[in-house]
Structure formats: C-alpha cells, structure tokens
Design a protein around this motif. Structure first.
Motif, PDB file in Angstrom:
ATOM      1  N   THR A   1      45.533  30.441  41.779  1.00 54.98           N
ATOM      2  CA  THR A   1      46.031  29.721  42.782  1.00 54.98           C
ATOM      3  C   THR A   1      46.230  30.729  43.957  1.00 54.98           C
ATOM      4  O   THR A   1      46.098  30.444  45.129  1.00 54.98           O
ATOM      5  N   HIS A   2      46.294  32.119  43.744  1.00 50.93           N
ATOM      6  CA  HIS A   2      46.608  33.164  44.612  1.00 50.93           C
ATOM      7  C   HIS A   2      45.378  33.457  45.502  1.00 50.93           C
ATOM      8  O   HIS A   2      45.158  34.209  46.353  1.00 50.93           O
ATOM      9  N   ALA A   3      43.982  33.205  44.883  1.00 55.03           N
ATOM     10  CA  ALA A   3      42.852  33.366  45.339  1.00 55.03           C
ATOM     11  C   ALA A   3      42.592  32.345  46.863  1.00 55.03           C
ATOM     12  O   ALA A   3      42.756  31.275  46.584  1.00 55.03           O
ATOM     13  N   THR A   4      42.006  33.260  47.634  1.00 47.14           N
ATOM     14  CA  THR A   4      41.894  32.381  48.933  1.00 47.14           C
ATOM     15  C   THR A   4      40.379  32.560  49.451  1.00 47.14           C
ATOM     16  O   THR A   4      39.743  31.815  50.236  1.00 47.14           O
ATOM     17  N   SER A   5      39.706  33.329  48.542  1.00 43.19           N
ATOM     18  CA  SER A   5      38.142  33.480  48.741  1.00 43.19           C
ATOM     19  C   SER A   5      37.352  33.456  47.647  1.00 43.19           C
ATOM     20  O   SER A   5      37.752  34.241  46.505  1.00 43.19           O
ATOM     21  N   ILE A   6      36.336  32.826  47.652  1.00 43.50           N
ATOM     22  CA  ILE A   6      35.376  32.713  46.484  1.00 43.50           C
ATOM     23  C   ILE A   6      34.111  33.162  46.604  1.00 43.50           C
ATOM     24  O   ILE A   6      33.506  33.013  47.528  1.00 43.50           O
TER      25      ILE A   6
ATOM     26  N   ILE B   1      35.654  23.101  47.495  1.00 43.61           N
ATOM     27  CA  ILE B   1      36.337  24.406  48.036  1.00 43.61           C
ATOM     28  C   ILE B   1      36.611  24.125  49.473  1.00 43.61           C
ATOM     29  O   ILE B   1      37.733  24.565  49.914  1.00 43.61           O
TER      30      ILE B   1
ATOM     31  N   ASN C   1      40.470  24.325  51.071  1.00 41.45           N
ATOM     32  CA  ASN C   1      40.828  25.083  52.209  1.00 41.45           C
ATOM     33  C   ASN C   1      40.710  26.456  51.860  1.00 41.45           C
ATOM     34  O   ASN C   1      41.739  27.338  52.154  1.00 41.45           O
ATOM     35  N   LYS C   2      39.763  26.915  50.971  1.00 43.61           N
ATOM     36  CA  LYS C   2      39.544  28.540  50.778  1.00 43.61           C
ATOM     37  C   LYS C   2      38.185  28.673  51.253  1.00 43.61           C
ATOM     38  O   LYS C   2      37.122  27.766  51.638  1.00 43.61           O
ATOM     39  N   THR C   3      37.742  29.995  51.518  1.00 43.48           N
ATOM     40  CA  THR C   3      36.502  30.564  51.975  1.00 43.48           C
ATOM     41  C   THR C   3      35.484  30.513  50.885  1.00 43.48           C
ATOM     42  O   THR C   3      35.895  30.724  49.800  1.00 43.48           O
TER      43      THR C   3
ATOM     44  N   SER D   1      42.802  38.826  46.605  1.00 43.32           N
ATOM     45  CA  SER D   1      42.788  37.449  46.645  1.00 43.32           C
ATOM     46  C   SER D   1      41.219  36.836  46.638  1.00 43.32           C
ATOM     47  O   SER D   1      41.008  35.732  46.673  1.00 43.32           O
ATOM     48  N   GLU D   2      40.262  37.823  46.436  1.00 41.57           N
ATOM     49  CA  GLU D   2      38.864  37.475  46.026  1.00 41.57           C
ATOM     50  C   GLU D   2      38.578  36.953  44.523  1.00 41.57           C
ATOM     51  O   GLU D   2      38.803  37.930  43.642  1.00 41.57           O
TER      52      GLU D   2
END
Length: 472
Positions: A207-212, A232, A236-238, A293-294
């Motif tokens: 859940t804490h990841a903002t970028s994949i 994705i 709303n993640k990159t 966060s990646e």
C-alpha cells in the motif's frame, strides 16, 4: 497488499489494445463464447482463422506457387472452391512404406517415434552417419498435412521435403497481427501465463508504494501489460516499463510497441514511461539507490508459444540472477513464465529429446483438438508462425548442452516462493473450462507455481518469487 477485485478483470478486451483491421470492424473475440463445433472456441475467433486461410490462398498466383511444390514423400495439392467461403483444401498423400525393418513397423506412428529416439541416441553416442541415415528415413515419412508426429518430424530436421516452409512463413508474416491475435485469443497458453503473473504482481504491491517499475525480459508485442496499465491508472500510481534489449535488430519493433502501450495508457490518464536497455545497463540502474516507495517487478516470460521464438538459457539465467541480486536491496517480486514444459538437467540427450518431443506433441494436439476441419489451413499458418520456431533437433541439442550439470530454474534462483492466490487459481480454471476440456491447472508443491497441462503433459509453468529479507 492490494485487494485485486474488482480492479483487475480476467476478460480484458484485447481488441482495445491491438491495432488491427479486426478492431476497426468492431469485432469482439470472447474466449468463453460457445460454438457448435466446440464450445471452447468462439465464432469470431474462428472467423479470424478463416481470414488467415483466405489470405494464404487469395489469388491465382499464390495457388500456382503452391501447386508447384511437391516431393517424393507427400503430395501438396491445393484445391480452391470458387463458389464457397472455404479457403483451400489440402489432399494428404499416404506415406509409402519405409524400409527400416529393424527400427519400426510399416505405416506406424510408433515407428516414427522410434526413429526419432534412435536419432537422438545416435547423436548422443557420436554416430553421425547413422544419425543422417535415420534422419533421411524420418524425412521420407514426414508430411506437413499428416498426423502430429509427421508434422513434428518434418520441422525437427528441416527436411528438404518441406519445400513449402519458406513460402508459408513469408505468406503468414504478411498478416502477422491477425494471426497473432487469433492465436493469443483462441488458445489459453499466453493468457494463462500473463493473467497468473499479472494477478500476482498486483496482489503483491504494498500500500505504501507509489511507483511501480516493471523490468520485462522479453516485451514482444506488449500484450501482457494493458490490464496492469489500466489497474495502475485506477489506483493512481506511476508506472515505468523497462524492456531488456536482447537483439540488435529489435529497435523498430520496440518503438512500435512503446507507442502502442503509451497510447493505451493515455486513454486511462496514465503518463506511462517505456524504455529499453541492455543487461549491463540494467545492472548499473539497479545498483543506484531507489526510493522506499518504489516496487520493482522483474518479469520473465520465456518460450511461450505465442512469442514464436525461444531464448538462450544463459540469457534467461543472467536476467534472473540480476533480479535476485537487485531484490536484496529493493522491494519487489519476480514472475517467471516458461513455455518449455519441465526444465530438467537430464544427463543423457535421448531423455531430454523425448521429453521435448512429448511436450510439443501435446502442444500440437491441444491446438488440433476441436479445431473445425475446414480451418486446417489456418491452423497450419498458426503452427508455421508460433510453433515451428521451437521444434528443431539442433536447437534442442544446444539447449541440452547448456543445461547439463545445472539444477532447475527454481532451484538456481534461490528465492522464496510467493504463494499464488485462490482467486487467481479459480480464474485460471475458468479460463480453460477445467473439467469439461482436456486442459487442467496444477498447483506446484510450494503453491507458488501454476502449471497449465494438456491431459497429463505440462505446457506452460508460471511461478512467483521474492526475497526472504531485504538490505537497506
């Protein structure tokens, strides 16, 4: 971890991604649509293969070329109906008796299999001349329009009798997109591998990841990633997709795939970044400090039938080794799909050869099963593009030499298995209509692997792996 449903759908519309004439016609191929010939195949998918048949025999010049092809061991005789929609009909020639009494019974499929085993044994023992004699007899029995073993044998040895192969390849490549879509959507091999891997990837994202960041071993046409892109975008993640450059001549294809993926992502408001780099450059990139966060995904799909090509075992192992090393310092997952059945370190080539033979015989049979007879020529075109590249005795021997003395892929990579979810398993069983078709899904011992089987023979394996711990 992410909750997969309802964000990810198994029946995502392939036609919305692939740019082909079928899209413009608004046709929708549904894998689960019932069909009078066989409920496993949809009517529109059959129409796609009917199109493949038609462009193989669409004018008098092409028919004349095919009529000129002949050999001593079979007759290739196209007959075109000018008043019906049937594309073309090939009349098989009954193979004459072979004179190898010591090795086979006359007109027996078991005899061909015995000859193939004898060839592998001759190669293994260094009896080159004997291998050539056996190969000659096999080629005399082989036929492009015969039963499975005859078609396999024809391609195994690149027989001179297979004079129409180059022509078939050239004609098939003219309409590759249509053939690719038909193959990918009709048969479960690619969709099974992609959905298993994609579901596991999305379920594993913290859940804490903002970028994949997805590092893809063999991007091909990019057919795996549209459902991931859509999901994705919704959360709303990159997203970054890095394609590994394995060949010097893949630049133009990569640019086309990148454009298609980015265009698809924009339709969902996602600013997707797609890049390409070699193995050495990837090592340098992974060695750089990454934000917490990646979340990094190393995806390796090797020798899946729809890919139409096999990859060097050393390249695959190098990629997995780099992935293992990178996950020591970074949070992520490895997904591995293998279309070559069970990779084992057989000490003798005949055992390895026979396992490959059984694997590709099952693949041919699964394609032939329930196939309407009037589409046999479409099936031949599909086999030409997507199966023939895997069936070659010289490449099998090379793979055996590469794998000798090594343990299996799973043992070599030394990672912790990621248990695949029950929801994922249920989706796969629905995909192949398990219990009502000869297809089945098997769960690996560590529950981190699904195996697509035809009867009792594995066709495709997909597994997921992560590190036991990470260093920060």
């Amino acid at each position: 971890m992410m909750q997969l449903e309802p964000m990810f759908q198994s029946s995502w519309p392939v036609h919305s991604y692939f740019d082909s004439p079928l899209d413009q016609d608004g046709q929708n191929i549904d894998f689960f649509t019932s069909e009078e010939d066989h409920e496993f195949y949809s009517a529109n998918a059959m129409d796609s293969l009917d199109d493949v048949c038609r462009w193989l025999c669409d004018d008098g010049g092409d028919v004349q070329k095919l009529e000129e092809i002949s050999s001593d061991s079979y007759e290739w005789s196209p007959s075109i109906s000018k008043t019906s929609s049937d594309a073309c009909a090939y009349i098989p020639y009954v193979t004459p008796p072979c004179m190898v009494d010591e090795l086979m019974e006359i007109d027996s499929q078991t005899g061909i299999e015995n000859l193939l085993t004898a060839h592998a044994e001759a190669i293994c023992s260094g009896h080159t001349e004997l291998a050539k004699v056996v190969q000659k007899h096999v080629c005399q029995l082989a036929s492009p329009v015969g039963p499975v073993l005859e078609r396999l044998a024809l391609n195994l040895f690149q027989c001179d009798e297979n004079q129409e192969k180059d022509y078939m390849v050239q004609e098939s490549l003219r309409n590759f997109k249509t053939a690719f879509r038909a193959f990918y959507e009709i048969f479960p091999y690619g969709r099974f591998a992609h959905f298993t891997a994609n579901s596991t990837i999305l379920e594993s994202i913290p859940t804490h990841a903002t970028s994949i960041h997805i590092v893809d071993f063999d991007l091909c046409e990019g057919s795996q990633w549209p459902p991931v892109i859509e999901t994705i975008a919704r959360i709303n993640k990159t997203l970054i997709i890095t394609s590994i450059k394995l060949d010097q001549d893949q630049d133009s294809k990569f640019e086309q795939t990148r454009w298609q993926l980015c265009n698809f992502a924009r339709s969902f408001g996602l600013n997707l970044k797609v890049e390409e780099m070699g193995m050495s450059q990837m090592v340098k990139t992974m060695d750089e400090s990454k934000p917490v966060s990646e979340f990094i995904v190393f995806n390796c799909m090797a020798s899946l039938p729809h890919m139409g090509r096999t990859r060097n075992t050393t390249q695959v192992m190098d990629f997995l080794s780099i992935a293992k090393w990178a996950l020591v310092k970074n949070e992520g997952i490895i997904t591995f799909g293998d279309g070559e059945g069970e990779r084992t370190n057989d000490t003798d080539f005949p055992s390895f050869f026979n396992k490959n033979l059984a694997h590709y015989k099952a693949l041919y049979e699964s394609m032939e099963w329930g196939f309407p007879s009037y589409l046999n020529e479409g099936r031949m075109a599909i086999e030409t593009l997507f199966v023939w590249p895997f069936v070659n005795s010289k490449s099998w021997f090379q793979k055996w030499e590469e794998g000798r003395g090594k343990s299996g892929f799973q043992k070599d990579i030394g990672l912790k298995g990621v248990q695949l979810s029950k929801e994922n398993l249920n989706e796969q069983r629905e995909l192949v209509n398990e219990g009502e078709t000869p297809y089945g899904i098997e769960i690996g011992e560590s529950r981190n692997e699904f195996v697509l089987k035809w009867k009792e023979t594995p066709l495709v394996r997909v597994s997921a792996w992560s590190r036991v711990f990470m260093l920060r």
